[in-house]
Design a protein around this motif. Structure first.
Motif, PDB file in Angstrom:
ATOM      1  N   PHE A  19     -17.710  77.595  22.066  1.00 29.58           N
ATOM      2  CA  PHE A  19     -18.084  76.179  21.986  1.00 29.58           C
ATOM      3  C   PHE A  19     -18.673  75.857  20.612  1.00 29.58           C
ATOM      4  O   PHE A  19     -18.284  74.881  19.959  1.00 29.58           O
ATOM      5  N   ILE A  20     -19.621  76.697  20.143  1.00 25.52           N
ATOM      6  CA  ILE A  20     -20.263  76.467  18.849  1.00 25.52           C
ATOM      7  C   ILE A  20     -19.247  76.544  17.711  1.00 25.52           C
ATOM      8  O   ILE A  20     -19.325  75.799  16.729  1.00 25.52           O
ATOM      9  N   GLY A  21     -18.269  77.439  17.845  1.00 23.38           N
ATOM     10  CA  GLY A  21     -17.241  77.542  16.813  1.00 23.38           C
ATOM     11  C   GLY A  21     -16.295  76.370  16.786  1.00 23.38           C
ATOM     12  O   GLY A  21     -15.855  75.929  15.712  1.00 23.38           O
ATOM     13  N   ILE A  25     -14.847  73.124  13.793  1.00 24.07           N
ATOM     14  CA  ILE A  25     -13.392  73.168  13.626  1.00 24.07           C
ATOM     15  C   ILE A  25     -12.766  71.832  14.010  1.00 24.07           C
ATOM     16  O   ILE A  25     -11.922  71.290  13.289  1.00 24.07           O
ATOM     17  N   GLN A  26     -13.189  71.289  15.132  1.00 31.81           N
ATOM     18  CA  GLN A  26     -12.638  70.004  15.556  1.00 31.81           C
ATOM     19  C   GLN A  26     -13.034  68.885  14.601  1.00 31.81           C
ATOM     20  O   GLN A  26     -12.239  67.977  14.331  1.00 31.81           O
ATOM     21  N   THR A 156     -15.663  67.343  25.681  1.00 31.99           N
ATOM     22  CA  THR A 156     -16.753  66.611  25.044  1.00 31.99           C
ATOM     23  C   THR A 156     -16.856  66.976  23.571  1.00 31.99           C
ATOM     24  O   THR A 156     -17.080  66.120  22.712  1.00 31.99           O
ATOM     25  N   VAL A 157     -16.661  68.282  23.249  1.00 28.32           N
ATOM     26  CA  VAL A 157     -16.652  68.708  21.851  1.00 28.32           C
ATOM     27  C   VAL A 157     -15.575  67.962  21.086  1.00 28.32           C
ATOM     28  O   VAL A 157     -15.786  67.478  19.967  1.00 28.32           O
ATOM     29  N   TRP A 158     -14.398  67.883  21.691  1.00 26.37           N
ATOM     30  CA  TRP A 158     -13.281  67.186  21.058  1.00 26.37           C
ATOM     31  C   TRP A 158     -13.651  65.733  20.786  1.00 26.37           C
ATOM     32  O   TRP A 158     -13.380  65.186  19.714  1.00 26.37           O
ATOM     33  N   MET A 159     -14.300  65.085  21.769  1.00 24.39           N
ATOM     34  CA  MET A 159     -14.663  63.681  21.604  1.00 24.39           C
ATOM     35  C   MET A 159     -15.743  63.496  20.533  1.00 24.39           C
ATOM     36  O   MET A 159     -15.695  62.559  19.739  1.00 24.39           O
ATOM     37  N   VAL A 160     -16.730  64.409  20.506  1.00 27.59           N
ATOM     38  CA  VAL A 160     -17.758  64.328  19.462  1.00 27.59           C
ATOM     39  C   VAL A 160     -17.112  64.465  18.092  1.00 27.59           C
ATOM     40  O   VAL A 160     -17.460  63.761  17.141  1.00 27.59           O
ATOM     41  N   ALA A 161     -16.135  65.369  17.997  1.00 25.10           N
ATOM     42  CA  ALA A 161     -15.440  65.573  16.722  1.00 25.10           C
ATOM     43  C   ALA A 161     -14.658  64.336  16.322  1.00 25.10           C
ATOM     44  O   ALA A 161     -14.670  63.929  15.154  1.00 25.10           O
ATOM     45  N   ILE A 162     -13.969  63.725  17.273  1.00 27.95           N
ATOM     46  CA  ILE A 162     -13.184  62.531  16.970  1.00 27.95           C
ATOM     47  C   ILE A 162     -14.104  61.372  16.592  1.00 27.95           C
ATOM     48  O   ILE A 162     -13.719  60.485  15.827  1.00 27.95           O
TER      49      ILE A 162
END
Length: 413
Positions: A19-21, A25-26, A156-162
């Motif tokens: 998750f942290i990685g 990246i995203q 959620t990680v993907w959304m934070v990145a976007i």
């Protein structure tokens, strides 16, 4: 209510490292994506019309899709034979080198489009291997009962990145396109280092048969399981027709006239809605009528695309894109959970590859399709007709795949 994300990470430390990685990246992928689209549009706009420049942005999607189409199914077979962690890391190394190459191109006095298209092809090849391996890796880091939660957190990680990536990208583009690529390269390096710390075994049990036989088994499984096939094909055709990503530079520059930061706000729009929805789903997972809710999410995606195409106000456009992102997030959550739960582990790489090929087709090929349509009828009508097409696909798929429509709970076999 389920435990907190912190408690979840403590129970699954390798998933926490993953998750942290994936966070930097995203973000790096989003910075690279918004920067490439902006750069290509403005290089083309120096000598071409609005419609032709939007088409050139769509060409980036085609350059990424072609290697994806050729390599993804083989990559899925590979992910069922060797370490999925190794595939993920080497794929990301290739992406990091590609972004560093884009930085070198941006430093040239008169950059041309062809090298950018070539590196976009490298991204497509790297993501062909990355997508199935990363998707199949997550179930090896958490228990089966925790899969829906893990998928919600990953999304959620993907959304934070976007959300954060385009905003940071917009700020950097205002200063220097080369700086945007440079920061993205640093993020890639940090993320790769975190993923290298994952200690769990990520090599699946060895299966008999040659790779061609295994590939055929994966395709047969997807075709025979109508819930899986219906879910991934719905995403393919709905987003293929309704995707408006390739049009954002044209809307920001020539229709809404809001500049690079306005372009960043538009790019953040889907993430605003998607992040809100994914956060809600992380704490309140879908418990019943999952299939119906998936179709409603896709329908909302189509309606919001129409509103975006007709809007001449920045904030209405952002709001429409936020609704679009929320609807898409419902569909993504249901589709990914269904696929991972119903697919045996020894086939997850191949099934994830087929799913990834469909998703890539809807995203990268969808950008090309939108660019082509925009070339003939302009960006506004390209968005509107795409949204109408998405609504039509939703109705047809709801009728053609009753098993998907009747899918109920996501926490049962």
């Amino acid at each position: 209510m389920s435990d907190t994300p912190l408690a979840f990470f403590r129970r699954h430390p390798d998933y926490a490292r993953y998750f942290i990685g994936m966070v930097p990246i995203q973000i790096a992928v989003q910075i690279e994506s918004i920067t490439v689209a902006w750069q290509v549009y403005h290089i083309a706009r120096e000598t071409r019309s609005i419609e032709e420049s939007a088409f050139m942005v769509g060409m980036v999607g085609l350059c990424q899709f072609l290697p994806l189409f050729v390599l993804t199914l083989y990559a899925g077979t590979l992910a069922d034979r060797i370490s999925r962690k190794a595939i993920v890391i080497w794929s990301l190394v290739a992406e990091a080198l590609g972004v560093a190459g884009l930085m070198a191109i941006a430093l040239q006095e008169t950059p041309s489009l062809m090298p950018i298209f070539v590196i976009s092809g490298l991204f497509g090849a790297a993501r062909a291997f990355l997508s199935p391996a990363a998707s199949a890796m997550v179930p090896m880091l958490v228990s089966r009962t925790d899969m829906p939660r893990a998928i919600s957190l990953s999304t959620t990680v993907w959304m934070v990145a976007i959300l954060g990536g385009p905003f940071l990208g917009g700020l950097l583009i205002d200063q220097s396109i080369a700086a945007a690529y440079g920061i993205a390269t640093v993020f890639f390096v940090f993320g790769i280092a975190s993923l290298a710390l994952v200690r769990a075994r990520t090599t699946p049990e060895r299966q008999g048969g040659n790779p061609l036989t295994q590939l055929r088994e994966g395709l047969s499984y997807v075709w025979g399981n109508k819930v899986v096939f219906g879910a991934i094909s719905l995403d393919l055709f709905a987003v293929l027709l309704g995707g408006a990503t390739a049009l954002l530079p044209a809307f920001a520059t020539d229709i809404l006239q809001v500049g690079s930061m306005g372009n960043a706000l538009l790019r953040m729009g889907p993430a605003l809605g998607g992040l809100a929805m994914s956060t809600w789903l992380a704490f309140h997972p879908i418990k019943n009528k999952a299939g119906v809710k998936m179709f409603l999410g896709v329908a909302a995606f189509g309606l919001a695309t129409i509103v975006f195409g007709l809007s001449t106000n920045l904030w209405l456009s952002v709001a429409a894109l936020a609704v679009l992102g929320a609807g898409d997030m419902i569909s993504v959550n249901v589709r990914q959970t269904l696929i991972q739960i119903v697919t045996p582990d020894h086939m997850r790489g191949r099934v994830s590859a087929v799913s990834g090929l469909f998703i890539s087709g809807s995203n990268e090929l969808g950008e090309f399709e939108t660019g082509v349509v925009s070339r003939f009828i302009g960006p506004v009508m390209a968005a509107v007709t795409g949204g109408i097409g998405t609504l039509m696909v939703t109705g047809i798929w709801a009728w053609a795949f009753p098993a998907l429509r009747r899918a109920d709970r996501l926490d049962h076999d």
